[in-house]
Scaffold this motif. Structure first.
Motif, PDB file in Angstrom:
ATOM      1  N   ASN A  31      60.553  38.665  39.393  1.00  0.00           N
ATOM      2  CA  ASN A  31      59.166  37.741  40.080  1.00  0.00           C
ATOM      3  C   ASN A  31      58.458  37.539  38.914  1.00  0.00           C
ATOM      4  N   LEU A  32      58.890  36.002  38.311  1.00  0.00           N
ATOM      5  CA  LEU A  32      57.826  34.751  37.970  1.00  0.00           C
ATOM      6  C   LEU A  32      57.451  34.224  38.635  1.00  0.00           C
ATOM      7  N   GLY A  33      57.245  34.495  39.571  1.00  0.00           N
ATOM      8  CA  GLY A  33      56.152  33.374  41.137  1.00  0.00           C
ATOM      9  C   GLY A  33      54.679  33.823  40.810  1.00  0.00           C
ATOM     10  N   GLN A  34      54.415  35.062  41.418  1.00  0.00           N
ATOM     11  CA  GLN A  34      52.581  34.930  41.694  1.00  0.00           C
ATOM     12  C   GLN A  34      52.108  35.733  39.865  1.00  0.00           C
ATOM     13  N   GLY A  35      51.236  34.882  40.406  1.00  0.00           N
ATOM     14  CA  GLY A  35      50.463  35.590  39.071  1.00  0.00           C
ATOM     15  C   GLY A  35      49.390  36.991  38.944  1.00  0.00           C
ATOM     16  N   PHE A  36      50.432  37.455  39.218  1.00  0.00           N
ATOM     17  CA  PHE A  36      49.548  39.150  38.647  1.00  0.00           C
ATOM     18  C   PHE A  36      50.222  39.944  37.477  1.00  0.00           C
ATOM     19  N   PRO A  37      49.582  40.655  36.543  1.00  0.00           N
ATOM     20  CA  PRO A  37      49.970  41.729  35.829  1.00  0.00           C
ATOM     21  C   PRO A  37      50.975  42.764  36.156  1.00  0.00           C
ATOM     22  N   ASP A  38      51.875  43.181  35.445  1.00  0.00           N
ATOM     23  CA  ASP A  38      52.626  44.206  35.320  1.00  0.00           C
ATOM     24  C   ASP A  38      51.876  45.714  34.583  1.00  0.00           C
ATOM     25  N   GLU A  39      50.589  45.305  33.806  1.00  0.00           N
ATOM     26  CA  GLU A  39      50.183  46.020  33.198  1.00  0.00           C
ATOM     27  C   GLU A  39      48.469  46.363  33.353  1.00  0.00           C
ATOM     28  N   GLU A  40      47.863  47.439  33.802  1.00  0.00           N
ATOM     29  CA  GLU A  40      47.082  47.918  34.147  1.00  0.00           C
ATOM     30  C   GLU A  40      46.068  47.292  33.512  1.00  0.00           C
ATOM     31  N   GLY A  41      44.800  47.207  33.714  1.00  0.00           N
ATOM     32  CA  GLY A  41      43.346  46.864  33.104  1.00  0.00           C
ATOM     33  C   GLY A  41      42.834  48.263  32.151  1.00  0.00           C
ATOM     34  N   PRO A  42      42.131  47.943  30.968  1.00  0.00           N
ATOM     35  CA  PRO A  42      41.245  49.004  30.218  1.00  0.00           C
ATOM     36  C   PRO A  42      40.889  50.079  30.989  1.00  0.00           C
ATOM     37  N   LYS A  43      41.556  51.191  30.529  1.00  0.00           N
ATOM     38  CA  LYS A  43      41.538  52.374  31.401  1.00  0.00           C
ATOM     39  C   LYS A  43      39.702  53.518  31.640  1.00  0.00           C
ATOM     40  N   ALA A  44      39.049  52.690  30.738  1.00  0.00           N
ATOM     41  CA  ALA A  44      37.780  52.937  30.748  1.00  0.00           C
ATOM     42  C   ALA A  44      36.850  52.093  32.812  1.00  0.00           C
ATOM     43  N   VAL A  45      37.810  51.148  32.155  1.00  0.00           N
ATOM     44  CA  VAL A  45      37.463  50.201  33.125  1.00  0.00           C
ATOM     45  C   VAL A  45      37.407  50.650  35.100  1.00  0.00           C
ATOM     46  N   LEU A  46      39.505  51.210  34.772  1.00  0.00           N
ATOM     47  CA  LEU A  46      39.219  52.078  35.753  1.00  0.00           C
ATOM     48  C   LEU A  46      38.945  53.373  36.121  1.00  0.00           C
ATOM     49  N   ASP A  47      38.477  54.561  35.335  1.00  0.00           N
ATOM     50  CA  ASP A  47      38.074  55.580  34.992  1.00  0.00           C
ATOM     51  C   ASP A  47      36.527  55.275  36.189  1.00  0.00           C
ATOM     52  N   THR A  48      35.575  54.447  35.446  1.00  0.00           N
ATOM     53  CA  THR A  48      34.789  53.736  36.116  1.00  0.00           C
ATOM     54  C   THR A  48      34.224  53.883  37.855  1.00  0.00           C
ATOM     55  N   ALA A  49      35.807  53.402  38.081  1.00  0.00           N
ATOM     56  CA  ALA A  49      35.758  52.786  39.276  1.00  0.00           C
ATOM     57  C   ALA A  49      36.250  54.149  40.301  1.00  0.00           C
ATOM     58  N   VAL A  50      36.973  54.802  39.273  1.00  0.00           N
ATOM     59  CA  VAL A  50      37.463  56.525  39.883  1.00  0.00           C
ATOM     60  C   VAL A  50      35.604  57.127  40.165  1.00  0.00           C
ATOM     61  N   GLU A  51      35.462  56.900  38.968  1.00  0.00           N
ATOM     62  CA  GLU A  51      34.388  57.620  39.660  1.00  0.00           C
ATOM     63  C   GLU A  51      33.041  57.217  40.246  1.00  0.00           C
ATOM     64  N   ALA A  52      32.994  56.726  40.174  1.00  0.00           N
ATOM     65  CA  ALA A  52      32.008  55.977  41.528  1.00  0.00           C
ATOM     66  C   ALA A  52      32.688  56.466  43.007  1.00  0.00           C
ATOM     67  N   ILE A  53      33.808  56.735  43.455  1.00  0.00           N
ATOM     68  CA  ILE A  53      34.250  56.800  44.301  1.00  0.00           C
ATOM     69  C   ILE A  53      33.680  58.443  44.529  1.00  0.00           C
ATOM     70  N   ARG A  54      34.028  58.493  43.546  1.00  0.00           N
ATOM     71  CA  ARG A  54      34.047  59.932  43.244  1.00  0.00           C
ATOM     72  C   ARG A  54      32.087  60.859  43.715  1.00  0.00           C
ATOM     73  N   THR A  55      32.173  60.005  43.314  1.00  0.00           N
ATOM     74  CA  THR A  55      30.027  60.039  43.225  1.00  0.00           C
ATOM     75  C   THR A  55      29.384  59.762  44.662  1.00  0.00           C
ATOM     76  N   GLY A  56      30.334  58.998  45.168  1.00  0.00           N
ATOM     77  CA  GLY A  56      29.189  58.612  46.265  1.00  0.00           C
ATOM     78  C   GLY A  56      29.334  56.862  47.198  1.00  0.00           C
ATOM     79  N   ALA A  57      30.278  56.313  45.815  1.00  0.00           N
ATOM     80  CA  ALA A  57      29.504  54.869  46.202  1.00  0.00           C
ATOM     81  C   ALA A  57      30.924  53.867  47.055  1.00  0.00           C
ATOM     82  N   ASN A  58      30.768  54.562  48.527  1.00  0.00           N
ATOM     83  CA  ASN A  58      31.269  54.850  49.667  1.00  0.00           C
ATOM     84  C   ASN A  58      31.292  53.863  50.335  1.00  0.00           C
ATOM     85  N   GLN A  59      29.787  53.849  50.901  1.00  0.00           N
ATOM     86  CA  GLN A  59      29.413  52.745  51.608  1.00  0.00           C
ATOM     87  C   GLN A  59      28.929  52.139  51.413  1.00  0.00           C
ATOM     88  N   TYR A  60      28.405  50.731  52.222  1.00  0.00           N
ATOM     89  CA  TYR A  60      28.364  49.193  52.049  1.00  0.00           C
ATOM     90  C   TYR A  60      27.064  48.994  50.664  1.00  0.00           C
TER      91      TYR A  60
END
Length: 387
Positions: A31-60
Motif C-alpha cells: 500500500n503506497l496509497g494512503q499516507g501513514f508511516p510504517d514506523e512509529e513516532g519518537p519513543k519519548a512522545v509515545l511514553d508521554t501519552a502512555v504516562e498520561a493515561i496511567r496518571t489519570g488524564a482520561n476524562q474530558y
C-alpha cells in the motif's frame, strides 16, 4: 423510498483512501496509497501519552484544549515563524487537522458563499464545502518547470462578489508543492482586495525538502488578522492515528470555529494532547531526522519509479510523489490504480479524484514514500513489471 442522503452530499461516496486501502488488504498488495508511516513516532512522545493515561488524564479535557498544548502551540508559532498568538483566546485544539478545517469552513462560509481551492485538493475540502452549502471554485495547479503551480490570472478571476474564503494547503498534498513567497504574495493580494478569510492547511509544515521553506500565509502583510491556520501532530511526529490538531487565528475567528467544533466532537483526546504538547516543546532533533529520512525515501522512490518507466515530479514537501503514467502507455489513472494490485501488487491513488477538472489529473497517480526502505524497494521492483 427516496435517497436518504442529503442532496449536497450525494456526489460523495466511500473515500478513495478507504477503497484503495481495502483493495490492498484484499489483494495483499503493497500500500503506497494512503499516507501513514510504517514506523512509529519518537519513543519519548509515545511514553508521554502512555504516562498520561496511567496518571489519570482520561476524562474530558477543557473544550478549547489543554492549556499546556495551547501554550506549546503558541510558543511554536512564535519561535518558528515570529507569529504571536494568545494561548487563551487565539489557539484552539481540534480532533486532527481535518476537523479543524471542517469546523473552520462550516463556521465561516454561509450557504451560497464561494470558497476557492487549489486543485488537486485533499478530498475532505470538497466534502466540507458541500456540507456548508457553499460552492467551491477550483484553481488548477499545473506542472511548470518540474513543480506544480497556479496561474495568477486564474486565481484573480476565481475571486468575485460571492467569494468568502480561500483554502490554502502548503506544503501541498497531493502535488508536493511548497508555495514560494511570491506565490503567497499573490494569494495574499487577492485576499486583501476581496476581503477574504484564508484557511491554511499546514500539516506538513516541518516536512519540506532541499531548499524549500514553509512560509505561513499569516506572516505576510495584512494576513494575520484574516488567516485561520490549521496544523496537527500527526504528520510531524508520525502519530497520524492520534488525530490531535489545532487552530491559530484572531480571537473572533477562534470563537467562531469553537462554536461549530463543540457540536462536532466537543473536545479532543486528553492523553494525546499532553503528548503533543511535549512533542512540540522537544521537536527539533527528532523532526529534523525525520525530514532527512523522508527526503532520502523520496529520492529512493523516484529513482525506482523512473526506472520502472514513470515520469515523476520531485515534491518539495509532504509524503507523496506525483507520477505521470503516459510514458508507460496508460492515460487513465483511475483505471490503472484499480488494476495495479493485480498487475504489479502495488496500490497507488489516482490523482484525478482530487480535481473538479478531472481531465487535468487523469494521467497522474500518487505514491506515498513514508514507508520502510525495504517496502519501497519491493514496490518499485514489482512496478517494473509494467514496462
Amino acid at each position: 423510498m427516496s435517497e436518504p442522503l442529503v442532496t449536497r452530499m450525494q456526489e460523495f461516496g466511500e473515500t478513495i483512501f478507504a477503497e484503495m486501502s481495502a483493495l490492498a488488504v484484499r489483494t495483499g498488495a503493497i500500500n503506497l496509497g494512503q499516507g501513514f508511516p510504517d514506523e512509529e513516532g519518537p519513543k519519548a512522545v509515545l511514553d508521554t501519552a502512555v504516562e498520561a493515561i496511567r496518571t489519570g488524564a482520561n476524562q474530558y479535557p477543557p473544550g478549547p484544549g489543554l492549556p499546556e498544548l495551547r501554550e506549546a502551540v503558541s510558543a511554536q508559532r512564535q519561535a518558528r515563524y515570529g507569529l504571536s498568538y494568545d494561548p487563551a483566546t487565539e489557539v484552539f485544539v481540534t480532533v486532527g487537522a481535518t476537523e479543524g478545517i471542517a469546523a473552520s469552513v462550516l463556521a465561516l462560509a454561509q450557504p451560497g458563499d464561494e470558497v476557492i481551492v487549489f486543485e488537486p485538493y485533499y478530498d475532505s475540502y470538497a466534502a466540507v464545502i458541500a456540507l456548508a452549502g457553499a460552492v467551491r471554485r477550483p484553481v488548477t495547479l499545473r506542472p511548470v518547470e518540474g513543480r506544480f503551480t497556479f496561474d495568477p490570472g486564474e486565481l484573480r478571476a476565481a475571486a468575485g462578489p460571492r467569494t468568502r474564503a480561500i483554502l490554502v494547503n502548503s506544503p501541498h498534498n497531493p502535488a508536493g508543492t511548497v508555495f514560494t513567497r511570491a506565490e503567497l504574495e499573490t494569494i495574499a493580494g487577492v485576499c486583501r482586495e476581496h476581503d477574504l478569510v484564508a484557511i491554511t492547511d499546514e500539516v506538513y509544515e516541518y516536512l519540506t525538502f532541499d531548499d524549500a521553506e514553509h512560509i505561513p500565509l499569516a506572516t505576510l502583510d495584512g494576513m494575520r488578522e484574516r488567516t485561520v491556520s490549521v496544523s496537527s501532530a500527526g504528520k510531524s511526529f508520525s502519530v497520524t492515528g492520534w488525530k490531535t490538531g489545532w487552530v491559530t487565528a484572531p480571537a473572533r475567528y477562534v470563537r467562531a470555529v469553537q462554536t461549530v467544533k463543540q457540536f462536532l466532537t466537543f473536545t479532543a483526546s486528553a492523553p494525546y494532547q499532553r503528548a503533543a504538547a511535549y512533542a512540540l516543546a522537544n521537536e527539533l532533533p527528532w523532526v529534523e531526522e525525520l525530514r532527512k529520512s523522508l527526503q532520502a525515501k523520496r529520492d529512493r522512490l523516484i529513482t525506482g519509479l523512473e526506472a520502472a518507466g514513470f515520469s515523476t515530479y520531485r515534491p518539495q514537501g509532504t509524503y507523496f510523489v506525483q507520477a505521470d503514467i503516459r510514458p508507460l502507455g496508460f492515460t487513465d489513472g483511475m483505471a490503472l490504480a484499480r488494476a495495479l494490485p493485480e498487475k504489479a501488487g502495488v496500490v497507488a491513488i489516482p490523482t484525478q479524484v482530487f480535481y473538479d477538472h478531472a481531465e487535468a489529473g487523469a494521467h497522474f497517480v500518487r505514491f506515498a514514500f513514508c514507508k520502510k526502505d525495504e517496502v519501497i524497494d519491493e514496490a518499485v521492483e514489482r512496478l517494473a513489471r509494467l514496462r
